[in-house]
Structures are given as C-alpha cells and as structure tokens.
Design a protein around this motif. Structure first.
Motif, PDB file in Angstrom:
ATOM      1  N   SER A 117       6.482  -8.510   1.621  1.00 30.70           N
ATOM      2  CA  SER A 117       6.319  -9.317   2.685  1.00 30.70           C
ATOM      3  C   SER A 117       8.048  -9.943   2.712  1.00 30.70           C
ATOM      4  CB  SER A 117       5.643 -10.482   2.057  1.00 30.70           C
ATOM      5  OG  SER A 117       6.060 -11.354   1.168  1.00 30.70           O
ATOM      6  N   GLU A 144       6.532 -14.282  10.106  1.00 35.54           N
ATOM      7  CA  GLU A 144       6.243 -13.208   9.289  1.00 35.54           C
ATOM      8  C   GLU A 144       6.452 -11.615   9.902  1.00 35.54           C
ATOM      9  OE1 GLU A 144       4.980 -12.874   5.058  1.00 35.54           O
ATOM     10  OE2 GLU A 144       5.320 -14.466   6.395  1.00 35.54           O
ATOM     11  N   ASP A 185       4.266  -9.653  -4.294  1.00 33.93           N
ATOM     12  CA  ASP A 185       5.460  -8.832  -4.014  1.00 33.93           C
ATOM     13  C   ASP A 185       6.023  -8.079  -5.207  1.00 33.93           C
ATOM     14  OD1 ASP A 185       5.240  -9.086  -0.981  1.00 33.93           O
ATOM     15  OD2 ASP A 185       6.125 -11.185  -1.428  1.00 33.93           O
TER      16      ASP A 185
END
Length: 369
Positions: free
Chosen positions: A248, A305, A321
């Motif tokens: 991300s 995002e 992540d």
C-alpha cells in the motif's frame, strides 16, 4: 564490453548510470515507463507563467552528507533556499515545525525556551513509555492539544487512515524546537538547483555510453540475458506481478490555478483542519526567489490511496505490508545479477539525499566485485 540495464530514470537509476559510465568499457541502457527522465523530481517551466514547476510536488534538497552535497553540485548550481512552512488551523496561521513561536501563539503565552520545555513536558502524555504508533508518539512528544491541532487531521488526510494505524517512526522526522527557528529542515546543506532538477538528470545521463529509452515498461518477463547486471528501481511488488498482493502506498494529485502577482506569499502552506479536503497548497514561484514573475501558479494537493495507473509516493508500511515485503525480499534473494535499490524497490521512505547516498554506495560495492 559490459552491458548494464537500469530500470528507472530517477535519482537511483541516474546516479548508478552516471557512475558506471565513467568506465568506457561499460554500456548502460536506462529505461523508464514515463515520458520523461527525473522520476518524481521532474521539473519543467509552466508555459503561461514561465515559473519552474515541480511536477510531482515540492522538492527541497537538504542533507547532512557532505559527499552527497558535493556530488549533486557537480551537475547544478545549488541556490540557497530555506523552506519556511506555514500551517493554517482554525483560522490562524502558524509556523511549522512546532517551534517557540508556534507554542506561544497557540497557547497565548510568552514563554522563554526553558519555560516552554517545562510547559510541553507538563502537557505531554508521560504515561506512554514506548509509543507503538503515530498517535502515541505525538501525544508523548507534545500532548493532546498540539497533536489534535497540527497532526491529527492533516495526518488522516495524508495517509487515509487513523494515526493509530501508522508506525511511530513517521513522526520522528518532525522535531519540536524551543527557539524561533522556522526552517523546516535542520540539515546543514540546503538548496534548490537554479535550473530545476530535470537539468541535473540531463547532465547525469549525457554520456556516449548511456542510452535512454522512455515510455518503456519493464516486468519480470523481460529477456535480460544480454545484460551483465540489472539495477531495478521500480516497485518491488510490481516486479513480481503482485504475487503476494499489492503493497500500500499513498499517492497525491493536484489542482492547479494561475493568477496574477502572489497568491499566498509562501512556498508551502499546510491545511490542518480535517474538513478542508486538500493537505497543502504550494506556490512554485516562491521556490525560485532569485527569479521574477508577474503571474503565479499554485497547486492544491490532495492525497488518496494508490490505484492501478497512479504514481506511488509514500509507502504506508502497515503491518500487513511488512509481512508481504518479507516475502518479496525472499524472492529478490533468489535472483541472479539483479540489484534492487531506491524507494520503490526497497519499499522505504527515502528523501533525495538518502537515495543518492545509497546509489553511490551500491556502485562502490559493485565495482569491487
């Protein structure tokens, strides 16, 4: 003749290419999927105002590394520049990072440095021993009032999640000062290249044994047998076709406007109120105070995002992540004749000077092999 492929024409790739090109027995191919060199540091003059625009957001060069400072100046004239960021909250303008003026203005006091230190200690949350997230780190540093005013809303807009979900390490880059120093950076060497950043990359990549191919996307299916080594600076998850899922990132986008004279009187103003949809406004004529312009261009910056097709900016590095990153790093270790370097390929937050220092060191180690 040694043949090298470098994936990415940002600072990581350009530094490696420039260093390798010093050896005339090396031939270097640099590719980038964008239509320009320079990565997110790309600059160009706006056609209407003639202002030098940082296309992907402001970049102020600052470092405490004299080797990096001397190296970058081989390719540009670095002009002195002090980044004095302002923050608007609840209808008032404050200096950032938090300093003695910010503290006195916010709390309507006239504290001296010693009094301010004692005051901040008194309002800080001393029950937090080892902060486990961004919010706890802020509360331990500065207490609830300053945190909620200057960090909570801005951070939530910037990162798209509650500050409790972010690592405490993010806030370690934001000092509190007990004097009236409003220089956003504390590093001793600071400046902006006189002719913009793109001119630096043009000089770095201007060698007879460097070939640059733009609008060229790389993936793991490429036949790389003709190259002796590949330096990869793109996203690590993209290289492996997201086999363990996407890492991300936050990305940013801009709304630009042009007006006469001066729009906000400063290069960067943050907007900390959570109900203001953008995070900051940057007015690019103020990044080149040695120039004169009758018109001005400014950008409202929004955060969101990262989706497919977006330019990734800030690695979020949430717990999930980091779990994926471990799996990707294991895959990297299995590769032959590949070096992964830079912000995207290592999934780390890195400033320009960190990127350059890493590339210089990787080149040093590589030529020793």
């Amino acid at each position: 003749m040694n043949r090298y492929l470098i994936v990415g024409a940002g600072f990581s790739g350009a530094v490696i290419a420039e260093r390798l090109a010093k050896n005339p027995d090396n031939f270097i191919v640099v590719i980038d999927e964008r239509e320009h060199i320079g990565g997110n540091c790309f600059t160009e003059r706006d056609s209407e105002t003639n202002v030098m625009v940082h296309k992907y957001g402001p970049h102020i060069f600052n470092t405490d590394n004299i080797e990096v400072w001397n190296y970058i100046q081989e390719f540009c004239q670095m002009m002195p520049f002090v980044n004095r960021v302002k923050t608007i909250f609840n209808g008032n303008v404050y200096s950032m990072p938090i300093n003695l003026h910010t503290i006195n203005q916010f709390f309507e006091k006239t504290l001296n440095p010693t009094e301010a230190k004692d005051f901040i200690k008194s309002i800080a949350d001393n029950t937090i021993d080892v902060p486990s997230n961004f919010e706890e780190q802020a509360l331990k540093f500065i207490g609830k009032d300053l945190y909620e005013a200057f960090f909570y809303g801005y951070t939530k807009k910037q990162w798209g999640c509650e500050p409790t979900e972010l690592p405490a390490s993010i806030l370690k880059r934001l000092p509190v000062r007990f004097n009236y120093d409003d220089n956003y950076y504390s590093n001793p060497y600071q400046g902006i290249p006189k002719d913009g950043y793109t001119a630096i990359f043009e000089k770095m990549l201007n060698a007879p044994n460097i070939k640059v191919n733009l609008n060229t996307k790389f993936d793991s299916k490429w036949d790389v047998r003709e190259y002796d080594h590949i330096f990869y600076t793109g996203p690590i998850d993209s290289f492996f076709n997201y086999k363990y899922g996407r890492l991300s990132y936050r990305t940013v986008f801009f709304e630009s406007s042009i007006t006469n004279d001066d729009y906000q009187g400063n290069a960067v103003i943050n907007y900390a109120d959570p109900d203001v949809p953008f995070t900051r406004i940057h007015e690019h004529k103020h990044f080149t105070p040695w120039e004169s312009h009758n018109k001005t261009i400014y950008f409202k910056e929004f955060s969101k995002e990262t989706e497919e097709g977006d330019v990734p900016y800030y690695p979020k590095r949430l717990a999930q992540d980091l779990e994926k990153l471990v799996e990707y790093q294991k895959e990297v270790e299995k590769l032959d004749k590949f070096t992964f370097l830079g912000r995207l390929a290592t999934y780390r937050y890195m400033d320009m000077h960190h990127v350059i220092a890493e590339a210089l060191e990787i080149h040093r180690q590589f030529i020793k092999q």
